[in-house]
Every structure is written in structure tokens, then in C-alpha cells.
Design a protein around this motif. Structure first.
Motif, PDB file in Angstrom:
ATOM      1  N   ASP A  46     -21.301  19.954 -39.903  1.00 42.26           N
ATOM      2  CA  ASP A  46     -22.250  20.735 -39.104  1.00 42.26           C
ATOM      3  C   ASP A  46     -23.607  20.047 -38.958  1.00 42.26           C
ATOM      4  O   ASP A  46     -24.269  19.740 -39.959  1.00 42.26           O
ATOM      5  CB  ASP A  46     -22.440  22.113 -39.768  1.00 42.26           C
ATOM      6  N   LYS A  48     -17.445  28.613 -39.857  1.00 39.19           N
ATOM      7  CA  LYS A  48     -18.318  27.815 -38.995  1.00 39.19           C
ATOM      8  C   LYS A  48     -17.796  27.762 -37.555  1.00 39.19           C
ATOM      9  O   LYS A  48     -18.547  27.956 -36.598  1.00 39.19           O
ATOM     10  CB  LYS A  48     -18.437  26.403 -39.589  1.00 39.19           C
ATOM     11  N   HIS A  51     -21.804  29.395 -29.811  1.00 37.47           N
ATOM     12  CA  HIS A  51     -22.299  28.460 -28.804  1.00 37.47           C
ATOM     13  C   HIS A  51     -21.588  28.671 -27.475  1.00 37.47           C
ATOM     14  O   HIS A  51     -22.205  28.751 -26.425  1.00 37.47           O
ATOM     15  CB  HIS A  51     -22.007  27.024 -29.271  1.00 37.47           C
ATOM     16  N   ARG A  75     -23.430  20.632 -22.123  1.00 43.16           N
ATOM     17  CA  ARG A  75     -22.744  20.014 -23.267  1.00 43.16           C
ATOM     18  C   ARG A  75     -21.888  21.039 -23.991  1.00 43.16           C
ATOM     19  O   ARG A  75     -20.731  20.788 -24.344  1.00 43.16           O
ATOM     20  CB  ARG A  75     -23.745  19.406 -24.260  1.00 43.16           C
TER      21      ARG A  75
END
Ligand code: CS2
Length: 496
Positions: free
Chosen positions: A234, A299, A307, A377
């Protein structure tokens, strides 16, 4: 005019009065790690950790050799040859503070497209103890819905017939392992550092699927000798921009053709399972644990899925960056509601981690105004990311009777994004995805068949046949296409 200094080994002594440069001698360090996929993430993460180890403890066996196997890697290869594999890492804090440092842990780079033999020899070298990978979720060559190795791939077919002409990571790994076995050298560890749940297990499954077809005896040797630790990695690492390059020129008069920027946060949790030794990374903060799975799942299903959630909604609304999304209170509420009511209920308990503070910290990290991580992205290669990050959560909630609507809207929004390809401000959306044309085609059929998009079985498996999912999905399709206002639908779902 300032006196610009190009970044390279010879110039390090001149540069040291301008910015932090390695204080260790690079030349005596042996290459113990060969890394495939030297993108920004590897340079901000694994290479940074090893750099710290060299800085603080002089770890002389653990330099890195970068490897590029795709034509697209020619750029980093060319720049690294000029810069002696040196680059600057620009760490951007939320309060505006910036720390820049030249990283020295990558010592060399081999480019497999031009010189495949050099790559095989490098991996087969006695000093090489670990081959690590950041080849992206899509690089593992499996079918996202079945999880099985894709033998249809033309390059794979070529390598199966011609073991001496490797092209993909599988051809190279097996060629190098064969050489080591024949030379009686110990095997290396294969360490995946990609955002895939059970990334080590997946890497093992794929390498073995390939090797069994190509050379069953070698496959047997790999089964016995090669370890594939799972890991959770991460650090948010946005795409480098021309402004980042200009920042180094303006601030330090350093010319670095490809620096990397990242957030201050960094984490690496790895299973302590290495076939041929490992660097003492625990000295620089890496956590070695017996079972990494709960960390990985947490995660991927919170950070990475989070995201994607705000990225896809943001792309449609017309927010350019993740921090711009986080300045929009509706996005913050939506993100948290998704994490609390859909993602968290399917997570396993993670020892030593308070989930509420973990989610708080994600919100803070996403909001870092200096990172300017582009929505483009985040949305890139969603066809490889969403099955792992988000669709898996939908499946688990369908099984347990949990909530699915907030995640389902993301799938609808993803279809809408591929259908319209312009945002609500009328600007074209920058779409980067290996499957763009298939996705676009399927999305375009939505007006004839509202379920057309989710009938793509390679991505969604049999989700279209699940009644609850299909009805949630089609009623959201109706709403989204009628209102053409994504924020309105987000609001509706949150108040329902
Ligand atoms: C992002 C990741 O690409 C993505 O979708 O979610 O690159 C993310 O920034 C990293 O995994 C953070 O560790």
C-alpha cells in the motif's frame, strides 16, 4: 539561468548539496532481487523500503535489477540507462510539506524485448534470491470470472511451443527456473506485489498451470522448491506529471526525466515464506505475518474498491482528481456508506486493526490535496480491477443477504461511462482499459437490453441470472439513464 544537473551516478556528489542522495556506496551491492514491472508503484514502495535498508543498515546482498518485458517499458529502460537507474521520490504531505530524495536501490535494468537472454540469465544468476512482480491485476493472464489460466493468449501459445523464446512473465520465469534447476542452483522466491487477493497463491496457480503444460517435470520441481508469499502492499502513487519534473528543476536544479510522487503513508505486510532467504525488511517497518489474507482483503475491499467507487462516479460527474471528489461532501458520504454497509460486513477480523480508524485514515489519505491522483488513473483497467475489488463484495453480499445497492450503482455507472464516454460537463472521459472496445460495445446495447452490460460473463460470471442483483441493476439503469445526473441518484440511494 541555474546550473542544471542531470541525475546520474557521476553527478551524485554535486547533487548532495541540493537534495537528499544515497549515502551508501551502490557499486558493491549485489543484485538479490529481480523485479518485473518497474512502474511508479514499485519505485515508491519496494524500492523505497530496500533503499531505507541500504541507508540504515548497509544491506549489501539486496540490490534490485529492474526488468521490462513490454514495449511500453522501453521508456523507463532508456531513462534508467541515462540516469544509472537513479530517480527522485517526491513525497507530498497533506499540509503541503514535500520531501524529495534520490533513491539508489535499483542498480540496473534489463529490457526483455530487446535482450531476452539477458533477462533469463539475470534471473538465473546465483545472487538472485527473489523475483518480485508488479505486473498489474491484468498481467496474470487469468479469466476474471473463472480464475483459470488463459491458454488462448497468443504469446502464451508461442512460449509453450518455444521454451527458449520467452515473451511473457510466465515464459521468463520458467526459462530461468529451468536453468537454475539444471545448474543445481536453489530456486528463487516469486513474490507478487500486485493488488490481488491471495496474490502469492494466484501467482503460484498461474505459474504452475503454465509450467505443467510446458514441462511437467519442471512444474514438479517448482512445486517443491519455489515459495510464493502472499502480500498486502500500500502506497498511493499517482501518475508523474510534467509539473513534477519541473518542480525538481525549479527547486533543486535537478534534471530527472522520470521522478515518482507519492503520499507519506506506506505499508507492506508479507507472509514469511521465502525459498532462498530474504532481506531483513522488518528493520524498516515491513510486517511479516503467518497469514496475510485478512489484511489483503481489508485493503482491497476498502481502499481499492473505495477508490473505484468515487473514481467512476467522479469520472461521470466530471471531477478530475480523487481529492476533488473528496471535497464534494456527497462523495464522502457515499464512500463511507459503501464502506460501512457493504464492504465491511464481508471482511474478516484483522488482528490489531481498528476498522473504524482504518476507514477514517482512508478518507484522510484520499483527501490529500497535494497528491492530485487522477480519476483517469483510478478508473484505468477497471475490467481487471472491479472483479477483484468490488464484484467479489457484491457476490458475498448476495450470498449472505447483505446490502448491494451502493456497489450496484457503481456497475451501472461503469456501464454508463462506457456508453456515454463524455462526462456531465460535456467533456470526453479519458478511458484506459485493455477491454475498452468490448465494454463499449456491451454498454451501447443497454437501451435494447438493460442487462446487456452485465451479461459479459468473463467479468460478471452468472450475476445477470441472479434475481436480486438483476432487478437492483435494471432499476438503477432506468434511473441513471432517465435523470442523467449521477449525484441525484447517489443522493436518492443514501436517503432510501
Ligand atoms: C488504486 C491503487 O489503481 C487503483 O485502482 O486503487 O493504485 C491504489 O492507489 C494503491 O493500491 C494504493 O496502495
Amino acid at each position: 539561468m541555474k546550473n542544471y544537473i542531470p541525475l546520474n551516478q557521476n553527478n551524485l556528489s554535486k547533487l548532495k548539496n541540493r537534495l537528499k542522495v544515497p549515502t551508501y556506496e551502490r557499486s558493491p551491492i549485489k543484485i538479490g532481487v529481480v523485479h518485473i514491472g518497474v512502474g511508479g508503484f514499485h519505485r515508491a514502495h519496494q524500492a523505497y523500503y530496500l533503499h531505507q535498508l541500504h541507508e540504515q543498515f548497509g544491506a549489501t546482498d539486496w540490490g534490485i535489477c529492474g526488468i521490462g518485458l513490454r514495449e511500453a517499458d522501453r521508456k523507463i529502460y532508456t531513462i534508467f540507462k541515462k540516469q544509472d537507474s537513479l530517480y527522485s521520490l517526491i513525497i507530498k504531505h497533506p499540509n503541503g510539506e514535500i520531501n524529495s530524495e534520490v533513491i539508489g536501490s535499483i542498480l540496473d535494468f534489463d529490457f526483455g524485448v530487446d535482450a531476452p537472454e539477458a533477462v533469463v540469465n539475470r534471473m538465473a544468476h546465483v545472487d538472485t534470491k527473489i523475483v518480485s512482480l508488479t505486473i498489474t491485476e491484468g498481467g496474470y493472464n487469468f479469466n476474471p470470472s473463472t480464475g483459470e489460466f488463459d491458454f488462448e493468449n497468443k504469446d502464451i501459445q508461442h512460449e509453450l511451443k518455444n521454451p527458449n523464446e520467452p515473451i511473457t512473465v510466465y515464459g521468463f520465469l520458467t526459462a530461468a527456473l529451468r536453468k537454475r534447476r539444471d545448474e543445481n542452483l536453489p530456486a528463487f522466491t516469486i513474490m507478487s506485489c500486485d493488488n490481488i487477493e491471495h496474490n502469492g497463491d494466484v501467482a503460484r496457480k498461474m505459474v504452475l498451470a503454465f509450467a505443467r503444460r510446458q514441462d511437467p517435470e519442471l512444474a514438479e520441481w517448482i512445486t517443491q522448491e519455489v515459495s510464493f508469499p502472499n502480500s498486502m502492499v500500500d502506497r498511493i502513487t499517482p501518475v508523474t506529471t510534467p509539473e513534477d519534473i519541473a518542480y525538481l528543476v525549479d527547486t533543486y536544479a535537478v534534471q530527472d526525466e522520470w521522478p515518482v510522487t507519492c503520499e507519506p503513508f506506506i505499508q507492506w505486510v508479507v507472509e514469511d515464506n521465502f525459498s532462498n532467504g530474504r532481506p531483513e525488511l522488518e528493520k524498516v517497518g515491513v510486517q511479516f505475518v503467518p497469514d496475510v489474507k485478512p489484511y489483503e482483503k481489508m485493503k482491497l475491499r476498502l481502499l481499492n474498491a473505495g477508490h473505484s467507487v468515487i473514481g467512476i462516479l467522479g469520472a461521470i460527474h466530471g471531477h478530475n482528481t480523487i481529492n476533488a471528489c473528496m471535497e464534494d461532501p456527497l462523495f464522502v458520504t457515499y464512500l463511507r456508506a459503501f464502506m460501512d454497509t457493504e464492504a465491511s460486513p464481508v471482511l474478516d477480523e484483522v488482528k490489531g486493526i481498528n476498522l473504524e480508524s482504518y476507514k477514517d485514515s482512508l478518507e484522510e489519505r484520499f483527501a490529500n490535496p497535494n497528491i492530485k491522483d487522477s480519476v483517469a488513473r483510478i478508473c484505468s483497467e477497471s475490467s481487471a480491477k472491479l472483479p477483484k475489488f468490488l464484484i467479489a463484495t457484491i457476490h458475498e453480499n448476495l450470498e449472505s443477504g447483505g446490502n448491494i445497492k451502493l456497489a450496484t450503482l457503481i456497475i451501472v455507472a461503469w456501464c454508463y461511462y462506457h456508453d456515454k464516454t463524455i462526462d456531465e460537463k460535456g467533456r470526453p472521459i479519458e478511458i484506459i482499459d485493455a477491454q475498452t472496445s468490448e465494454l463499449h460495445k456491451a454498454a451501447k446495447l443497454t437501451n435494447q437490453d438493460p442487462l446487456a452490460f452485465i451479461k459479459q460473463e468473463s467479468l460478471f460470471g452468472n450475476l445477470a441470472q441472479n434475481e436480486r442483483f438483476a432487478s437492483t441493476y435494471s432499476s438503477l439503469v432506468k434511473n441513471v439513464y432517465k435523470t442523467n445526473n449521477i449525484k441525484k441518484i447517489m443522493e436518492q440511494l443514501l436517503t432510501e
